[in-house]
Design a protein around this motif. Structure first.
Motif, mmCIF file in Angstrom:
data_model
loop_
_atom_site.group_PDB
_atom_site.id
_atom_site.type_symbol
_atom_site.label_atom_id
_atom_site.label_comp_id
_atom_site.label_asym_id
_atom_site.label_seq_id
_atom_site.Cartn_x
_atom_site.Cartn_y
_atom_site.Cartn_z
ATOM 1 N N PRO A 275 -12.155 -68.340 11.576
ATOM 2 C CA PRO A 275 -11.705 -67.114 12.240
ATOM 3 C C PRO A 275 -10.332 -66.674 11.761
ATOM 4 N N SER A 276 -9.969 -65.465 12.113
ATOM 5 C CA SER A 276 -8.665 -64.902 11.800
ATOM 6 C C SER A 276 -7.817 -64.849 13.069
ATOM 7 N N THR A 277 -6.521 -64.775 12.907
ATOM 8 C CA THR A 277 -5.640 -64.587 14.057
ATOM 9 C C THR A 277 -5.453 -63.108 14.396
ATOM 10 N N GLN A 278 -5.924 -62.226 13.534
ATOM 11 C CA GLN A 278 -5.792 -60.795 13.795
ATOM 12 C C GLN A 278 -6.586 -60.404 15.031
ATOM 13 N N ARG A 279 -5.967 -59.624 15.906
ATOM 14 C CA ARG A 279 -6.687 -59.093 17.073
ATOM 15 C C ARG A 279 -7.213 -57.714 16.718
ATOM 16 N N SER A 311 -11.221 -61.492 26.580
ATOM 17 C CA SER A 311 -10.618 -62.774 26.927
ATOM 18 C C SER A 311 -10.039 -63.480 25.711
ATOM 19 N N LEU A 312 -10.530 -63.120 24.523
ATOM 20 C CA LEU A 312 -10.022 -63.697 23.280
ATOM 21 C C LEU A 312 -8.828 -62.919 22.730
ATOM 22 N N GLY A 313 -8.434 -61.880 23.447
ATOM 23 C CA GLY A 313 -7.252 -61.124 23.065
ATOM 24 C C GLY A 313 -7.500 -59.868 22.267
#
Length: 498
Positions: A275-279, A311-313
């Motif tokens: 996964p990526s940290t990008q929202r 919920s994951l941002g």
């Protein structure tokens, strides 16, 4: 729903199709010394075990054959067995990311020297003498095909029910549709016969069976993959891909089959590994293009997935996509019908003395008649409007990263409702069932079905995420995150061979 009619016509140089014999002359399977060689592993895991020497490709193949024999009688996902071919390949020196992994090839993909029926009595005895570069890429990846998977005639509807092979049954409920047109591929993976299988998508044919069978299915962008056949002259809507248990398997499949070099339409995705940290900015659009709401269980499922994303941002909001749904549906149906008309004309030219109804299903004949009645001018106007939709879709993603919708308007429908033998009558209700997926085929954009929900009756409900052209990485990274948040691999249908 997913074949290149140009590829079909390039390969079908002769029809020898008066009988639909399904008996195999292949040698019977020997007793396997390790029928559990596949275990609970996905394709990446099986390939790793083969590379390490823990198992052999031959053992993996025999396990898959044994599993197929246990459940194919109930589910009917094999169009043509290729056991001798598979055994010879498993005994050879293989390389690639899937070296030694047993699989099935959808019966719309030509393979040199192997029967390719296109789900049709008209091609019951057809054996191609050439195959497209996409098939070459699958073999270069080290896969070991041992059969062709079932598909509706020419992939023309969203369920896998044919006059030549019968019905392919959903392993979660054998009275229900497996989806289409990659129904046989999805059933084989869902029932844990093989960990991954070739599929294709011209109007939802990877995503619909993935939703029906609780699998992960990603349709790539137009031009992402190596060629699966000659491009279509109107709008090239069909792409090849796979049905898989895990996100990492599909990511590896995309990396193994994408175009690279000077002729590539996009910069390579490469192997997406997490996964990526990008929202992301995600819009949710639950009614279909006609403005009709889906089944309440489907609505609740997609609302739940939207809440999971929050919920994951991720930044999630509702937004309607403003297209003329009725016009789009009519135009897409006419484009679809034009493909059927080309096939009918080819069959008529090569078997002029055989009544069409002896070779082709009512849906194929009816669609061809519809295209002929509308005429070339109407088709040209429809193609023009559909091309405008491509630009409209692209504009949407200037301020949005991902769109979330249902895959289907309801859980898998009962067998018999939308099969090709019913003729064009199936299109009266089909848009409300499958109206979410063709948009991305027209737009040439990537989209995926993610198995994040099940109905009260235990039927899978896929969540449909799509993005701008070339954004496979964005979708795969999101899929990894969703897979971690709500794992699905341990869920098994009632009929399974694992």
């Amino acid at each position: 729903m997913g074949f290149s009619r140009r590829a079909l016509m390039a390969n079908a140089v002769a029809l020898t199709a008066m009988v639909a014999g399904c008996a195999s002359s292949e040698t019977p399977a020997p007793s396997s010394t390790n029928t559990d060689a596949l275990g609970d592993h996905d394709a990446t895991g099986v390939a790793a075990r083969i590379r390490s020497g823990e198992i052999t490709a031959a053992e993996a193949l025999e396990a898959a054959i044994a599993r197929s024999e246990r459940v194919n009688g109930q589910l009917n996902f094999i169009a043509t067995p290729m056991l001798d071919y598979g055994r010879a390949r498993a005994a050879a020196r293989l390389s690639g990311p899937f070296a030694g992994v047993p699989t099935l090839i959808k019966d719309l993909m030509p393979m040199v020297g192997q029967p390719t029926k296109y789900g049709s009595r008209a091609f019951a005895n057809f054996v191609p003498t050439e195959q497209p570069p996409y098939m070459d890429a699958l073999l270069a990846a080290g896969l070991v095909p041992f059969g062709k998977s079932t598909t509706p005639e020419f992939g023309l509807t969203a369920t896998t029910e044919t006059l030549i092979s019968g019905d392919t049954h959903n392993p979660w409920d054998v009275t229900r549709s497996s989806g289409g047109s990659s129904g046989g591929a999805a059933v084989a993976v869902a029932a844990r016969v093989v960990p991954i299988a070739h599929a294709s998508d011209g109007g939802g044919s990877i995503r619909i069976p993935a939703s029906c069978n609780g699998l992960f299915g990603l349709k790539a962008s137009r031009g992402r993959s190596v060629l699966g056949g000659r491009p279509d002259s109107g709008i090239d809507i069909s792409v090849n891909g796979c049905e898989s248990i895990s996100v990492r398997d599909t990511a590896a499949w995309i990396a193994a089959t994408e175009q690279t070099g000077a002729g590539a339409a996009f910069a390579p995705v490469g192997l997406v590994s997490g996964p990526s940290t990008q929202r992301l900015r995600i819009i949710v659009d639950i009614p279909n293009a006609l403005g009709n709401d889906p089944d309440p269980e489907v609505r609740a499922a997609i609302e739940g997935v939207a809440e999971l994303c929050r919920s994951l941002g991720h930044h999630v909001r509702e937004q309607r996509v403003a297209i003329n749904g009725r016009q789009f549906s009519d135009d897409f149906t006419l484009l679809w019908a034009a493909g059927a008309a080309e096939v009918v004309a080819m069959v008529q030219s090569q078997a002029p003395n055989v009544p069409l109804e002896h070779l082709l299903e009512p849906l194929t004949i009816d669609l061809a008649r519809h295209a002929q009645q509308q005429g070339e001018a109407a088709l040209g106007a429809a193609v023009g409007r559909l091309r405008a939709i491509e630009a409209q879709y692209a504009a949407l993603f200037e301020s949005v990263d991902v769109m979330l919708t249902p895959v289907l308007g309801k859980p898998p429908v009962p067998l018999g409702q939308i099969g090709g033998p019913r003729g064009i009558a199936v299109f009266e209700t089909l848009p409300d069932y499958v109206g979410y997926t063709p948009l991305q085929n027209v737009a040439g954009a990537p989209a995926m079905s993610v198995p994040l929900a099940w109905s009260a009756a235990g039927l899978p409900i896929g969540a449909h995420f799509s993005a701008a052209k070339g954004q496979e990485r964005r979708l795969l990274e999101l899929a990894y995150e969703l897979e971690q948040a709500r794992p699905w691999a341990s869920r098994r249908p009632g009929v399974n061979a694992g």
